[in-house]
Design a protein around this motif. Structure first.
Motif, PDB file in Angstrom:
ATOM      1  N   ASN A 197     -11.857 -13.049  -4.397  1.00 46.12           N
ATOM      2  CA  ASN A 197     -12.851 -13.554  -5.469  1.00 46.12           C
ATOM      3  C   ASN A 197     -13.931 -14.335  -4.635  1.00 46.12           C
ATOM      4  OD1 ASN A 197     -10.676 -15.793  -5.429  1.00 46.12           O
ATOM      5  ND2 ASN A 197     -12.521 -16.830  -6.330  1.00 46.12           N
TER       6      ASN A 197
ATOM      7  N   ILE B 265      -3.537  -1.057  -8.867  1.00 48.03           N
ATOM      8  CA  ILE B 265      -2.123  -1.547  -8.952  1.00 48.03           C
ATOM      9  C   ILE B 265      -1.161  -0.339  -9.254  1.00 48.03           C
ATOM     10  CG2 ILE B 265      -0.760  -2.985 -10.557  1.00 48.03           C
ATOM     11  CD1 ILE B 265      -3.417  -4.675 -11.241  1.00 48.03           C
TER      12      ILE B 265
ATOM     13  N   PRO C 113      -5.721 -10.335  -3.685  1.00 44.96           N
ATOM     14  CA  PRO C 113      -6.972 -10.307  -4.611  1.00 44.96           C
ATOM     15  C   PRO C 113      -7.939 -11.077  -3.914  1.00 44.96           C
ATOM     16  CG  PRO C 113      -4.844 -10.866  -5.792  1.00 44.96           C
ATOM     17  CD  PRO C 113      -4.387 -10.776  -4.280  1.00 44.96           C
TER      18      PRO C 113
ATOM     19  N   SER D 235     -11.704  -7.717  -8.740  1.00 46.64           N
ATOM     20  CA  SER D 235     -11.365  -7.865  -9.983  1.00 46.64           C
ATOM     21  C   SER D 235     -10.222  -7.100 -10.500  1.00 46.64           C
ATOM     22  CB  SER D 235     -12.623  -7.894 -11.098  1.00 46.64           C
ATOM     23  OG  SER D 235     -13.024  -6.528 -10.842  1.00 46.64           O
ATOM     24  N   SER D 236      -9.244  -7.333 -11.351  1.00 43.48           N
ATOM     25  CA  SER D 236      -8.161  -6.513 -11.572  1.00 43.48           C
ATOM     26  C   SER D 236      -8.674  -4.936 -11.825  1.00 43.48           C
ATOM     27  CB  SER D 236      -7.409  -7.124 -12.681  1.00 43.48           C
ATOM     28  OG  SER D 236      -6.221  -6.307 -13.050  1.00 43.48           O
ATOM     29  N   ASN D 237      -7.890  -4.119 -10.874  1.00 40.87           N
ATOM     30  CA  ASN D 237      -8.330  -2.734 -11.061  1.00 40.87           C
ATOM     31  C   ASN D 237      -6.789  -1.991 -11.228  1.00 40.87           C
ATOM     32  OD1 ASN D 237      -8.490   0.163 -10.277  1.00 40.87           O
ATOM     33  ND2 ASN D 237     -10.366  -0.675  -8.986  1.00 40.87           N
ATOM     34  N   ALA D 238      -6.614  -1.413 -12.568  1.00 35.53           N
ATOM     35  CA  ALA D 238      -5.311  -1.147 -12.949  1.00 35.53           C
ATOM     36  C   ALA D 238      -4.955   0.190 -12.023  1.00 35.53           C
ATOM     37  CB  ALA D 238      -5.362  -0.665 -14.278  1.00 35.53           C
TER      38      ALA D 238
ATOM     39  N   MET E 213      -8.330  -6.208  -3.324  1.00 37.10           N
ATOM     40  CA  MET E 213      -8.923  -5.874  -4.420  1.00 37.10           C
ATOM     41  C   MET E 213      -9.697  -6.974  -5.060  1.00 37.10           C
ATOM     42  SD  MET E 213      -6.475  -4.535  -7.988  1.00 37.10           S
ATOM     43  CE  MET E 213      -6.026  -6.190  -8.055  1.00 37.10           C
TER      44      MET E 213
END
Length: 501
Positions: A129, A115, A127, A109-112, A107
């Motif tokens: 980057n 999650i 994660p 950038s944070s993907n609600a 994943m």
């Protein structure tokens, strides 16, 4: 150069100092040598994760450098990449995760939604980057004493894509290294791609069109891919000029948007070597306007997920490209059959069938669907078409019920299921209606058993479906057309409501 048989050998020259990937977020120009080093570094990290060869890893990433690097690293490590649309909502992702059974999820950038969908399935999330230097990092990967030995072979699976079906659960299409590599090389050869070419990637990399048709074909030929995070009409020509793009590939919807904005955006009237169109029918009038405004040949192609994307395309000049056709077979054989499976001569319409080394061996964990889609070694496309005397294919319609919205293939049953979750809906049927912008737009008809209006139902769908799947129009009706077996006759709904579109 020795014959290339796996994606580990995709890059035309791994030692080259020429640009391979260009991004603006972050601003990076990555050479082939640096790209190859990153792929090997991450592949080594993935080999030591304690997985077995052929294990799946889901990728939920936007377009960018990290997608390409991580996809090729997974392939080189002997793992299967399963890319998914980062716009999917929680319920959609959960369905895919349950079907794919990945060992991990990558994943960005944070993907609600990712999650939440992974919760309860005991799936680790890794994660990723991109550092300002252009280095792609992957965190959370365990390091085991057991590592994947050796290198992948041509017949090992490398990519798991999904194609929508007539149920709410799309079918998995596992493609081998050879499937994907052959397709990329065929595309590169057909368009005579060289190290001098630069492709501006506007299609999502989680689809074969963007990944194989635009990106991998370019990397296989030594050219550079320019990869913005998403298509932006206002930024397109600025990027095209700035980085010296020579071609791009898109769905007709994007072509039409660029054409409508061309004068306002100061688009050039020359400079592209060619423009490619695929994933939906391009109206001949639009093709002619594109060529006139942008001063480049527009080549329409035909792709299938089950055949690792491109199976036919119009050729470059001086060979003729025929508006209203998708050209001739590229690296595969094309034929037309009747309802009995008999092969038809030119100028006789029927169902398009395909065979060749790019074609999948079968659907994942679905022997019944696999048996139904193959006939004597030919893949049945469920697309209707006709071949002319020169072998050019004209697609005349779709046998299947999929809604083709701007190149996105949408299963009506998935929308039906979302609507039926609403307590006021008794029956639901989604269907495609012709649309000038998208080719087809999503509409739906519902029979109510409680109080609700169309706007409330659309808002309800938005909590369960990606935006492009939400019906543009919902009609409330007293009954749905069903045949004698109880199946919904969607074509009657299209015929009834199409004049209102």
């Amino acid at each position: 150069m020795t014959q290339r048989t796996t994606l580990a050998q995709l890059l035309a020259d791994p030692q080259s100092a020429a640009p391979a990937v260009i991004t603006e977020s972050p601003p990076v120009v990555l050479t082939y040598r640096a790209l190859a080093e990153q792929i090997e570094r991450l592949a080594e990290q993935l080999r030591s994760a304690g997985f077995r060869p052929g294990d799946c890893v889901a990728m939920v990433l936007p377009n960018g450098l990290e997608f390409l690097v991580l996809f090729l690293a997974l392939a080189q490590a002997g793992l299967i990449a399963a890319p998914l649309n980062p716009a999917y909502k929680t319920d959609e992702l959960r369905i895919f995760f349950e079907d794919i059974q990945p060992r991990a999820i990558i994943m960005g950038s944070s993907n609600a939604a990712v999650i939440e969908a992974a919760a309860g399935l005991s799936l680790p999330i890794w994660p990723s980057n991109v550092e300002s230097s252009g280095a792609v990092r992957l965190t959370g990967v365990p390091q085991s004493s057991r590592s994947i030995p050796g290198s992948p072979s041509a017949d090992d699976f490398a990519l798991l894509l999904h194609t929508s079906g007539t149920t709410s659960r799309p079918k998995g299409v596992p493609l081998t290294h050879m499937n994907v590599l052959r397709s990329a090389l065929n595309i590169a050869s057909h368009y005579a791609l060289t190290a001098a070419d630069r492709s501006l990637v506007v299609m999502p990399l989680f689809h074969g069109h963007g990944l194989i048709g635009a990106a991998l074909a370019t990397l296989a030929s030594g050219g550079a891919v320019i990869v913005p995070p998403r298509f932006s009409a206002s930024q397109f020509w600025g990027l095209f000029r700035k980085y010296g793009a020579s071609w791009y590939s898109a769905v007709p919807t994007i072509h039409e948007i660029l054409l409508q904005r061309a004068d306002t955006d100061g688009a050039p009237d020359h400079g592209a070597r060619f423009i490619r169109s695929c994933s939906a029918a391009l109206a001949p009038a639009v093709l002619a306007n594109l060529e006139k405004r942008f001063g480049a040949p527009v080549l329409e192609a035909y792709g299938l997920t089950e055949a690792a994307h491109q199976v036919a395309s119009n050729p470059l000049p001086p060979r003729p490209h025929k508006p209203g056709t998708v050209g001739f077979g590229t690296g595969v054989e094309l034929a037309i059959i009747d309802q009995t499976g008999r092969h038809l001569p030119p100028n006789h319409p029927g169902e398009v069938v395909v065979r060749g080394p790019d074609v999948m061996g079968g659907y994942r964990n679905d022997p019944q669907a696999t048996a139904a889609v193959f006939m004597d070694g030919w893949l049945r496309t469920e697309d209707a078409g006709v071949l002319d005397d020169d072998g050019y294919l004209a697609l005349t319609g779709r046998i299947k019920e999929l809604i083709n919205r701007g190149g996105e293939k949408i299963a009506p049953a998935e929308i039906d299921d979302a609507l039926l979750e609403h307590p006021a809906v008794a029956e639901a049927a989604a269907f495609g209606v012709p649309d000038a912008k998208y080719g087809e737009e999503v509409w739906a008809a519902v029979v109510l058993k409680g109080d609700a209006d169309a706007e409330q139902l659309q808002a309800f769908c938005r909590t369960r479906l990606a935006d492009f799947k939400v019906p543009k129009v919902i009609r409330i009706v007293s009954a749905l057309p069903n045949n004698e077996t109880g199946k919904i006759e969607r074509r009657f709904l299209t015929a009834l409501f199409a004049p209102q579109s």
